[in-house]
Design a protein around this motif. Structure first.
Motif, PDB file in Angstrom:
ATOM      1  N   ASP A   1       0.810  -1.180   0.003  1.00  0.00           N
ATOM      2  CA  ASP A   1      -0.079   0.008  -0.048  1.00  0.00           C
ATOM      3  C   ASP A   1       0.925   1.345  -0.014  1.00  0.00           C
ATOM      4  O   ASP A   1       0.622   2.359  -0.801  1.00  0.00           O
ATOM      5  N   GLY A   2       1.874   1.245   0.791  1.00  0.00           N
ATOM      6  CA  GLY A   2       2.711   2.370   0.738  1.00  0.00           C
ATOM      7  C   GLY A   2       3.566   2.492  -0.736  1.00  0.00           C
ATOM      8  O   GLY A   2       3.681   3.668  -0.820  1.00  0.00           O
TER       9      GLY A   2
ATOM     10  N   PRO B   1       5.450   8.646  -4.154  1.00  0.00           N
ATOM     11  CA  PRO B   1       5.688   9.449  -5.375  1.00  0.00           C
ATOM     12  C   PRO B   1       7.272   9.084  -6.051  1.00  0.00           C
ATOM     13  O   PRO B   1       7.254   9.511  -7.077  1.00  0.00           O
ATOM     14  N   ASP B   2       7.809   8.809  -5.119  1.00  0.00           N
ATOM     15  CA  ASP B   2       9.446   8.627  -5.509  1.00  0.00           C
ATOM     16  C   ASP B   2       9.488   7.028  -6.095  1.00  0.00           C
ATOM     17  O   ASP B   2       9.471   5.975  -5.298  1.00  0.00           O
TER      18      ASP B   2
ATOM     19  N   LYS C   1       9.585   0.974  -5.716  1.00  0.00           N
ATOM     20  CA  LYS C   1      10.234   0.054  -6.270  1.00  0.00           C
ATOM     21  C   LYS C   1      10.950  -0.815  -5.013  1.00  0.00           C
ATOM     22  O   LYS C   1      10.679  -2.054  -4.905  1.00  0.00           O
ATOM     23  N   ALA C   2      11.726  -0.166  -4.063  1.00  0.00           N
ATOM     24  CA  ALA C   2      12.152  -1.082  -2.842  1.00  0.00           C
ATOM     25  C   ALA C   2      11.204  -1.591  -1.978  1.00  0.00           C
ATOM     26  O   ALA C   2      11.415  -2.582  -1.571  1.00  0.00           O
ATOM     27  N   MET C   3      10.056  -0.763  -1.934  1.00  0.00           N
ATOM     28  CA  MET C   3       8.980  -1.267  -1.014  1.00  0.00           C
ATOM     29  C   MET C   3       8.285  -2.439  -1.385  1.00  0.00           C
ATOM     30  O   MET C   3       8.084  -3.554  -0.875  1.00  0.00           O
TER      31      MET C   3
END
Length: 114
Positions: free
Chosen positions: A82-83, A88-89, A94-96
């Motif tokens: 969800d985060g 916006p970054d 992508k990392a999340m």
């Protein structure tokens, strides 16, 4: 699967690696998944003349149950997903998503009884 004692952290153990045992575990410990599990079974497996789709079915639902049986882990994965949806970054999003995917894959590696 019979009624098994909860393991570490109150997480139920993984069942035997059969559709019947997995369905029983889902029914007992993650009933929110049961409607989709049964629908998928009826659509793709129940009347099949070819058992080739069974391993993919089991892999998918094994992972779904492995995550759902652990509410803390499931919540963490959903927070990350969800985060990422709201982030916006691009690199952070992508990392999340990558971290959520890693947690899902790790959960799906659980063996029967773990």
């Amino acid at each position: 699967m019979t009624t098994a004692a909860l393991g570490a952290g109150g997480v139920p153990p993984m069942p035997d690696r059969t559709p019947k045992a997995l369905r029983a575990a889902i029914s007992q410990h993650a009933p929110k998944l049961l409607v989709d599990f049964d629908r998928h079974w009826r659509r793709d497996i129940a009347d099949a003349y070819d058992l080739a789709p069974v391993p993919a079915f089991m892999a998918r639902w094994w992972g779904e149950y492995a995550l759902a049986r652990n509410p803390r882990l499931e919540a963490q994965v959903h927070r990350l997903e969800d985060g990422a949806d709201q982030e916006p970054d691009y690199d952070r999003a992508k990392a999340m998503i990558e971290e959520a995917g890693r947690l899902r894959r790790d959960a799906a590696k659980a063996e029967p009884g773990q």
